[in-house]
Design an enzyme around this catalytic site. Structure first.
Site, PDB file in Angstrom:
ATOM      1  N   THR A  79       6.292  93.317  -2.578  1.00  9.67           N
ATOM      2  CA  THR A  79       7.127  94.012  -1.606  1.00  9.67           C
ATOM      3  C   THR A  79       6.302  95.209  -1.203  1.00  9.67           C
ATOM      4  OG1 THR A  79       9.165  93.249  -2.650  1.00  9.67           O
ATOM      5  CG2 THR A  79       9.349  95.300  -1.453  1.00  9.67           C
ATOM      6  N   ASN A  81       9.898  88.959  -0.360  1.00  7.94           N
ATOM      7  CA  ASN A  81      10.250  88.659  -1.743  1.00  7.94           C
ATOM      8  C   ASN A  81       8.978  88.350  -2.524  1.00  7.94           C
ATOM      9  OD1 ASN A  81      11.812  88.535  -3.996  1.00  7.94           O
ATOM     10  ND2 ASN A  81      12.371  86.396  -3.732  1.00  7.94           N
ATOM     11  N   SER A 130      17.091  94.980  -5.148  1.00  8.64           N
ATOM     12  CA  SER A 130      16.814  96.183  -5.948  1.00  8.64           C
ATOM     13  C   SER A 130      16.077  97.238  -5.131  1.00  8.64           C
ATOM     14  CB  SER A 130      15.941  95.812  -7.154  1.00  8.64           C
ATOM     15  OG  SER A 130      16.625  94.920  -7.994  1.00  8.64           O
ATOM     16  N   GLY A 143      10.553  94.473  -7.603  1.00  4.36           N
ATOM     17  CA  GLY A 143      11.757  93.769  -8.061  1.00  4.36           C
ATOM     18  C   GLY A 143      12.651  94.744  -8.804  1.00  4.36           C
TER      19      GLY A 143
HETATM   20  O1  DON Z   1      15.055  92.694  -2.811  1.00  5.80           O
HETATM   21  C1  DON Z   1      14.584  92.672  -3.927  1.00  5.80           C
HETATM   22  O2  DON Z   1      15.001  93.333  -4.858  1.00  5.80           O
HETATM   23  C2  DON Z   1      13.377  91.812  -4.172  1.00  5.80           C
HETATM   24  N1  DON Z   1      13.333  90.738  -3.239  1.00  5.80           N
HETATM   25  C3  DON Z   1      12.168  92.680  -4.099  1.00  5.80           C
HETATM   26  C4  DON Z   1      10.978  91.941  -4.591  1.00  5.80           C
HETATM   27  C5  DON Z   1       9.900  92.865  -4.952  1.00  5.80           C
HETATM   28  O3  DON Z   1      10.026  94.062  -4.993  1.00  5.80           O
HETATM   29  C6  DON Z   1       8.661  92.269  -5.316  1.00  5.80           C
HETATM   30  N2  DON Z   1       7.641  93.299  -5.368  1.00  5.80           N
HETATM   31  N3  DON Z   1       6.801  93.742  -5.843  1.00  5.80           N
END
Ligand code: DON
Length: 581
Positions: free
Chosen positions: A391, A411, A463, A485
């Site tokens: 992300t 994602n 998150s 995440g």
């Molecule tokens: O919206 C969320 O919480 C996840 N889809 C975010 C994923 C994420 O942060 C991956 N990153 N490093």
């Protein structure tokens, strides 16, 4: 649209302030942050940050800069920057009438109309094990373009064409492939995924090999797509040729997004989660992000602990006593997150109860300062979705004090690895953030929350936690966020504590080693720099301690209370940089 070639020299002469903190700098006590007398942009990829700062130079405001950076990241950081994903924006911004307000925009992806609660169970039963993570069926209806364009329509000052010109330029003329993206492309897992999609394979492995670091990477299809958006606004993405290309990509990749799904997508303005902490006001993202509510729960609990006895500051930064308390608050907040939170437009969320003082005091009383509480002893007890680790976050401040924090994602790295043929952008795999197996144990043997089951038009629980720190008189003190995440929430928590409780300088606050607890599995994840003595003391308190690679890729702006100067701190764990005006 005509390409503004005049932009290249401007992009090249912008002061590219390298982060300059080597990996070993994670230990550094007081590494310097980059300072700006005007505005600045801190992002995970410097050219994209430069695109934003260019807008500030041209008289644009923080929204113009954020939109320019967001579109440029879709070009220069394709693992996470995106047109085919979604995200959240939190801002403090002067409205047309001159009044300053805080603002939260939700441009999270939504489940397509054809989605059903058991769609991935059925896919799995048919032998398509990875349907929620790989391929077209993993994609939610993208929200990024609608979100960024609506923020620009509402608050932007420069014409959209000018704001998107750097992204068009970088896509059309190319840029030198970054070390980070080249590393991703060469890594076997990502390569296998991207090569399973013919359009992704042609773009990223043109001669059968990954594009190497330093090689010129041009994306003419993406340049045309962003150029069309610059001319037509969000319609240039959600209707007409691009929408048709997206739907035909769905057909070849097993997805179900239709023209109607695309035409019907709308970003939603939400009321930010706002609460006091350590003499400041925290402004952050409400559901469908779990970030703001968890942050409010954890910071309020920790403040309560501090007011009753030795607080975190007295215990010492990253001491075993303070990390134990952090882990216990994280454990309790994640138990609630996983049990109660989901899309507020679909589920009644007990938000008031979750942040009520009396309830949080009850949670604090259940913490034993000397002993870990087994997660099995807490109510709740469902796991978060299997969130992937890619992300990106960018923080923007303009010279007038407007601030924008955006966290955006596909994602997983490169999302579902499906490229929209002819349009040059990747699709997300955000559907995997839903509880994809309601009532059934997930991969970890855990039951996921009912509040986060799949339904058409519903947003999966996130998150992502773009956050502002305001002074008592409402001025911006900090602009922050990170990927990671579920570790997003606990990382934002720790950086806020590092700044406001432990009084670390901004770069040290970002660099400091982090921990993470998410209720289940019942373990503390811990970065390597936390010393063995502290780990041993945590084990003695009954914690399982699990080593973990780097947590996050933080992008922070901090206004020094003494000098009033804006400081940018980009995480040495990633490849970003502050770019100052
Ligand atoms: O919206 C969320 O919480 C996840 N889809 C975010 C994923 C994420 O942060 C991956 N990153 N490093």
């Amino acid at each position: 649209m005509p390409v503004h070639k005049s932009l290249l020299p401007s992009l090249l002469v912008l002061p590219l302030v390298a982060c300059g903190v080597p990996v070993s700098g994670l230990h550094a006590a007081d590494p310097p942050a980059s300072e700006s007398p005007g505005g600045l942009v801190v992002a995970a990829e410097p050219l994209a940050a430069a695109a934003g700062t260019l807008m500030l130079d041209r008289g644009g405001n923080a929204i113009d800069a954020a939109v320019a950076t967001g579109f440029a990241l879709a070009v220069t950081y394709p693992a996470a920057g995106n047109l085919g994903g979604g995200g959240f924006l939190v801002a403090r911004i002067a409205d047309e009438d001159g009044a300053t307000r805080t603002f939260a925009l939700d441009f999270r992806e939504v489940a397509p109309a054809a989605a059903t609660a058991d769609m991935y169970l059925r896919a799995r039963a048919e032998g398509r094990e990875s349907a929620s993570t790989l391929g077209g069926l993993a994609a939610g209806v993208p929200g990024t373009v609608a979100g960024l364009i609506s923020a620009h329509e509402r608050f932007g000052r420069l014409p959209l064409r000018e704001v998107l010109a750097p992204a068009v330029y970088l896509a059309e003329n190319g840029f030198n492939m970054t070390r980070r993206t080249a590393g991703f492309l060469a890594s076997p897992g990502i390569r296998a995924g991207l090569e399973s999609d013919p359009a992704s394979r042609r773009l990223f492995y043109p001669e059968g090999e990954p594009i190497a670091e330093g090689a010129l990477f041009r994306q003419p299809d993406l340049a045309r797509t962003i150029g069309g958006i610059a001319e037509m606004g969000a319609q240039g993405f959600y209707e007409g040729e691009i929408a048709a290309l997206l739907v035909s990509t769905m057909r070849r990749s097993g997805g179900v997004i239709t023209l109607e799904d695309l035409a019907g997508y709308r970003p939603v303005e939400r009321i930010p989660v706002t609460f006091p902490f350590a003499g400041h006001t925290i402004v952050t993202m409400p559901p469908p992000s779990s970030g703001g509510i968890c942050l409010q729960q954890m910071l309020t609990m920790l403040e309560r602990i501090g007011s009753e006895g030795a607080g975190l500051a007295e215990m010492g930064h990253n001491s075993s006593a303070s990390l134990h308390l952090l882990a216990e608050t994280m454990r309790r907040s994640f138990a609630d997150r996983n049990r109660f939170l989901g899309d507020p437009d679909f589920v009644d969320l007990p938000l008031r109860r979750l942040v009520e003082r009396g309830y949080l005091e009850e949670l604090v009383r259940s913490i034993d300062p000397d002993r870990a509480t087994p997660s099995a002893d807490l109510p709740g007890g469902s796991a978060p979705g299997r969130e992937r680790e890619e992300t990106t976050h960018y923080s923007v401040l303009d010279a007038e004090g407007n601030a924008v924090a955006v966290t955006t994602t596909l994602n997983g790295a490169f999302g579902g690895k499906v490229l929209v043929e002819g349009a040059g952008f990747l699709l997300n795999n955000e559907m995997d953030d839903f509880a994809t197996e309601p009532g059934e144990p997930n991969l970890y043997g855990l039951i996921q929350g009912e509040a986060n089951t799949i339904a058409p038009g519903k947003r999966p629980l996130s998150s992502m936690t773009p956050t502002l720190i305001l002074t008592p008189d409402g001025a911006v003190r900090g602009v922050l966020g990170t990927p990671g995440g579920p570790t997003i929430i606990t990382n934002v928590l720790q950086v806020i504590l590092n700044l406001l409780v432990h009084k670390l300088p901004p770069q040290a606050a970002v660099n400091a080693p982090k921990i993470h607890h998410q209720h289940l599995p019942d373990a503390i994840w811990i970065e390597a720099e936390i010393v063995e003595d502290v780990r041993e003391n945590l084990r003695r308190r009954g914690h399982e301690v699990r080593p973990r690679g780097w947590i996050g890729d933080f992008q922070l702006i901090w206004i020094d209370p003494q000098s009033g100067r804006a400081l940018g701190a980009s995480d040495p764990r990633g490849g970003g940089s502050p770019i100052v005006q």
